[in-house]
Design a protein around this motif. Structure first.
Motif, mmCIF file in Angstrom:
data_model
loop_
_atom_site.group_PDB
_atom_site.id
_atom_site.type_symbol
_atom_site.label_atom_id
_atom_site.label_comp_id
_atom_site.label_asym_id
_atom_site.label_seq_id
_atom_site.Cartn_x
_atom_site.Cartn_y
_atom_site.Cartn_z
ATOM 1 N N ALA A 11 0.824 -1.196 0.000
ATOM 2 C CA ALA A 11 0.000 0.000 0.000
ATOM 3 C C ALA A 11 0.864 1.254 0.000
ATOM 4 O O ALA A 11 0.533 2.246 -0.627
ATOM 5 C CB ALA A 11 -0.930 -0.014 1.211
ATOM 6 N N ARG A 12 1.986 1.227 0.725
ATOM 7 C CA ARG A 12 2.853 2.406 0.782
ATOM 8 C C ARG A 12 3.467 2.703 -0.577
ATOM 9 O O ARG A 12 3.704 3.865 -0.923
ATOM 10 C CB ARG A 12 3.952 2.181 1.815
ATOM 11 C CG ARG A 12 3.493 2.287 3.259
ATOM 12 C CD ARG A 12 4.698 2.399 4.193
ATOM 13 N NE ARG A 12 5.575 1.242 4.095
ATOM 14 C CZ ARG A 12 5.434 0.156 4.831
ATOM 15 N NH1 ARG A 12 4.432 0.061 5.694
ATOM 16 N NH2 ARG A 12 6.280 -0.850 4.715
ATOM 17 N N LYS A 13 3.740 1.662 -1.372
ATOM 18 C CA LYS A 13 4.406 1.866 -2.656
ATOM 19 C C LYS A 13 3.430 2.188 -3.778
ATOM 20 O O LYS A 13 3.850 2.521 -4.872
ATOM 21 C CB LYS A 13 5.191 0.600 -3.036
ATOM 22 C CG LYS A 13 6.358 0.290 -2.097
ATOM 23 C CD LYS A 13 7.262 -0.785 -2.668
ATOM 24 C CE LYS A 13 6.531 -2.089 -2.850
ATOM 25 N NZ LYS A 13 7.424 -3.168 -3.330
ATOM 26 N N LEU A 14 2.137 2.061 -3.529
ATOM 27 C CA LEU A 14 1.143 2.248 -4.589
ATOM 28 C C LEU A 14 1.164 3.693 -5.086
ATOM 29 O O LEU A 14 1.110 4.631 -4.290
ATOM 30 C CB LEU A 14 -0.235 1.891 -4.046
ATOM 31 C CG LEU A 14 -1.314 1.506 -5.054
ATOM 32 C CD1 LEU A 14 -0.891 0.291 -5.853
ATOM 33 C CD2 LEU A 14 -2.627 1.246 -4.337
ATOM 34 N N HIS A 114 3.377 -3.359 -11.687
ATOM 35 C CA HIS A 114 4.199 -3.810 -10.574
ATOM 36 C C HIS A 114 5.154 -2.716 -10.119
ATOM 37 O O HIS A 114 5.350 -2.499 -8.909
ATOM 38 C CB HIS A 114 4.973 -5.067 -10.974
ATOM 39 C CG HIS A 114 5.775 -5.662 -9.871
ATOM 40 N ND1 HIS A 114 7.148 -5.573 -9.815
ATOM 41 C CD2 HIS A 114 5.396 -6.335 -8.744
ATOM 42 C CE1 HIS A 114 7.583 -6.177 -8.728
ATOM 43 N NE2 HIS A 114 6.548 -6.648 -8.064
ATOM 44 N N GLU A 115 5.754 -2.019 -11.059
ATOM 45 C CA GLU A 115 6.669 -0.928 -10.706
ATOM 46 C C GLU A 115 5.966 0.173 -9.930
ATOM 47 O O GLU A 115 6.578 0.851 -9.087
ATOM 48 C CB GLU A 115 7.301 -0.351 -11.981
ATOM 49 C CG GLU A 115 8.291 -1.284 -12.656
ATOM 50 C CD GLU A 115 8.692 -0.796 -14.046
ATOM 51 O OE1 GLU A 115 8.179 0.285 -14.448
ATOM 52 O OE2 GLU A 115 9.483 -1.476 -14.707
ATOM 53 N N GLU A 116 4.678 0.348 -10.189
ATOM 54 C CA GLU A 116 3.913 1.395 -9.513
ATOM 55 C C GLU A 116 3.210 0.882 -8.258
ATOM 56 O O GLU A 116 2.336 1.547 -7.707
ATOM 57 C CB GLU A 116 2.886 1.991 -10.478
ATOM 58 C CG GLU A 116 3.539 2.735 -11.635
ATOM 59 C CD GLU A 116 2.530 3.265 -12.649
ATOM 60 O OE1 GLU A 116 1.311 3.038 -12.443
ATOM 61 O OE2 GLU A 116 2.948 3.895 -13.620
ATOM 62 N N GLY A 117 3.602 -0.296 -7.785
ATOM 63 C CA GLY A 117 3.140 -0.783 -6.497
ATOM 64 C C GLY A 117 1.929 -1.677 -6.516
ATOM 65 O O GLY A 117 1.442 -2.061 -5.438
#
Length: 405
Positions: A11-14, A114-117
Motif C-alpha cells: 500500500a505504501r508503494k502504490l 508492478h513498478e507502480e506498487g
C-alpha cells in the motif's frame, strides 16, 4: 516477510493514480471460463450485505476481442490495457497455452503496474504470464502441478513449488490449478479485510475458508488419459520397475533401440524434459517416499533408489529439495508426528500421458510389489514429484499455502 506485513508495504508503494480497492482482471482469448470467472465472482459482486467489503472490478482485454473461451463462447471486455493503470491489484486468471508467448503489450502493462506498487496475481497458468513478464524472477511461485516442470524448465530463476495451493510473496501471488484460484482470492480478501470478511465470502461461495493440504494429494492420485501405446512406453515402464537398480540413460536408449542422441530428442519432444533429469527426479522421489515411510538409513535408501553412493543421493536430493535427506526426514516427522493414528495414505503410481496400458500396469505393480513397497511409484513422465521443484529455503511449510519469508 509475513502475510500481514506484506499488505501495508504494497500500500505504501502504490502510486497516486492507483486505488487499492480497484481490481483489474486481465482476460485473453482461449482462456478457460472457470478460472476466468473466479476473480470476477469474488471481486465483482457487491456482497456488503453479508459483511464483505466491496471491490471495484475492471475487466480488461489483454488483446483485441472478441475473446473466445471454453465451449466457443465469445466475450467482450469493457476495458482495455489502459485501465490496468488504475488498479491496485491485477489478476491474470489463466493463459491459453503454456507453449505460446503472451502479447508484449500485456507484459509491458503488468511490469508498469508492478513498478507502480500494484499487487500482481497469477491463477493457474497465469503464472506463465507473470514469469514471461519477469515478475517471478528469484521468487517462489506455484502453478498447476502438471505444468510445474515446464515452468521451472523455461524460467530457471523461478523457485517453482508444485506442492502448494497458493504462494504469497508479498506483491506477487500465484495459485495452483483451477479451484485453487478460489483459495488465493479468499486469501487476498483475508489479507485486505480480515478473517471475518473472508469467512463471510466463503459462506456465500459455499466453500471452506481455508483448505488444508496441498497439491501433492492430487498429483499422486491423478492418472492422465491414455493416448495409446507410444514406442517409449515400454522403456518408461521398465525404468519405473527397476529404479532400485543402477542404470543410466544409455541403458534406456538401448532398450528403445535408439541412439542416445535420438532417444534424448524423442524423449524431450514428448515430455519437455531431458531423460537424465527425469530419471534423477524419479530416484529422488523414491528416496523421498522411503524417508517418509520407512526407517531405512540414508545409505540404505540410496541403494534402494539406484544411486551409486549415498553421496550421490545427498547431492541430488539437496539440489532438488533444498535440504539433506536426514534434514528432510526430520522436518517431515515434525509435520507428521509418529503418534498420528491415521494410517499412511495409499498412493497410486502416476505414469506418463504417453504411456499405454502396459506401462500403466507395470507402474501399478511397481507401486504395490516393487523393491520399496511402502513408497509411491514415480510421478508422471516429465511432471514433478511433490517437492521436486521446491524452493531451496530448506524449511518445512504449512500445508496448502506459502507466504513471503
Amino acid at each position: 516477510m509475513s502475510q500481514d506485513s506484506a499488505a501495508p508495504e504494497a500500500a505504501r508503494k502504490l502510486s497516486g493514480r492507483r486505488r487499492r480497492e480497484v481490481v483489474a482482471v486481465l482476460l485473453f482469448s482461449g482462456g478457460p471460463i472457470f478460472e476466468s470467472s473466479i476473480p470476477l465472482s469474488v471481486f465483482g459482486i457487491d456482497r456488503q450485505d453479508a459483511g464483505v467489503p466491496r471491490y471495484r472490478l475492471l475487466v480488461c482485454g489483454g488483446e483485441e476481442g472478441p475473446l473466445r473461451t471454453t465451449g466457443g463462447l465469445e466475450l467482450t471486455a469493457p476495458y482495455g490495457l489502459e485501465a490496468i493503470g488504475r488498479a491496485g491489484t491485477v489478476v491474470v486468471p489463466a493463459w491459453r497455452s503454456i507453449t505460446s508467448p503472451p502479447p508484449p503489450e500485456a507484459l509491458d502493462a503488468l511490469r508498469r503496474a508492478h513498478e507502480e506498487g500494484a499487487r500482481i496475481v497469477g491463477l493457474c497458468t497465469g503464472a506463465f504470464v507473470l514469469a514471461a513478464a519477469g515478475l517471478l524472477d528469484g521468487r517462489p511461485a506455484t502453478t498447476h502441478w502438471m505444468y510445474a516442470p515446464t515452468l521451472a524448465k523455461r524460467y530457471p530463476s523461478v523457485h517453482v513449488d508444485p506442492r502448494e495451493l497458493f504462494v504469497d510473496d508479498g506483491d506477487v501471488l500465484t495459485s495452483a490449478g483451477t479451484a485453487a484460484g478460489i483459495d488465493l482470492c479468499l486469501h487476498i480478501v483475508r489479507t485486505d479485510h480480515g478473517t471475518e470478511a473472508a469467512g463471510a465470502l466463503a459462506r456465500r461461495l459455499v466453500v471452506p475458508p481455508r483448505r488444508s493440504g496441498g497439491q501433492e494429494r492430487y498429483l499422486d492420485r491423478s492418472l492422465p488419459e491414455e493416448i495409446g501405446s507410444d514406442p517409449l512406453a515400454e522403456v518408461v515402464s521398465w525404468a519405473l520397475e527397476h529404479l532400485h537398480e543402477q542404470f543410466d540413460v544409455e541403458t534406456l536408449a538401448a532398450r528403445a533401440y535408439m541412439s542416445r542422441r535420438t532417444f534424448d530428442r524423442r524423449f524431450r519432444s514428448l515430455t519437455g524434459s531431458a531423460p537424465l533429469q527425469w530419471l534423477i527426479t524419479q530416484r529422488v522421489l523414491q528416496a523421498q517416499r522411503l524417508l517418509e515411510t520407512s526407517d531405512y538409513s540414508v545409505d540404505e535408501v540410496a541403494g534402494r533408489c539406484g544411486f551409486r553412493s549415498p553421496v550421490a543421493l545427498r547431492g541430488h536430493f539437496r539440489r532438488q529439495l533444498g535440504s539433506s535427506p536426514a534434514a528432510y526426514r526430520a522436518a517431515y516427522r515434525v509435520r507428521r508426528p509418529q503418534s498420528e493414528s491415521a494410517p499412511p495414505p495409499v498412493v497410486e503410481a502416476v505414469v506418463p500421458a504417453q504411456a499405454g496400458p502396459q506401462a500403466r500396469r507395470a507402474a501399478a505393480a511397481a507401486g504395490a510389489t516393487g523393491p520399496a513397497a511402502t513408497s509411491a511409484a514415480p510421478p508422471e513422465l516429465g511432471k514433478p514429484p511433490p517437492d521436486a521443484y521446491a524452493s531451496g529455503h530448506g524449511r518445512p511449510s504449512l500445508p496448502g499455502q506459502r507466504s513471503a519469508p
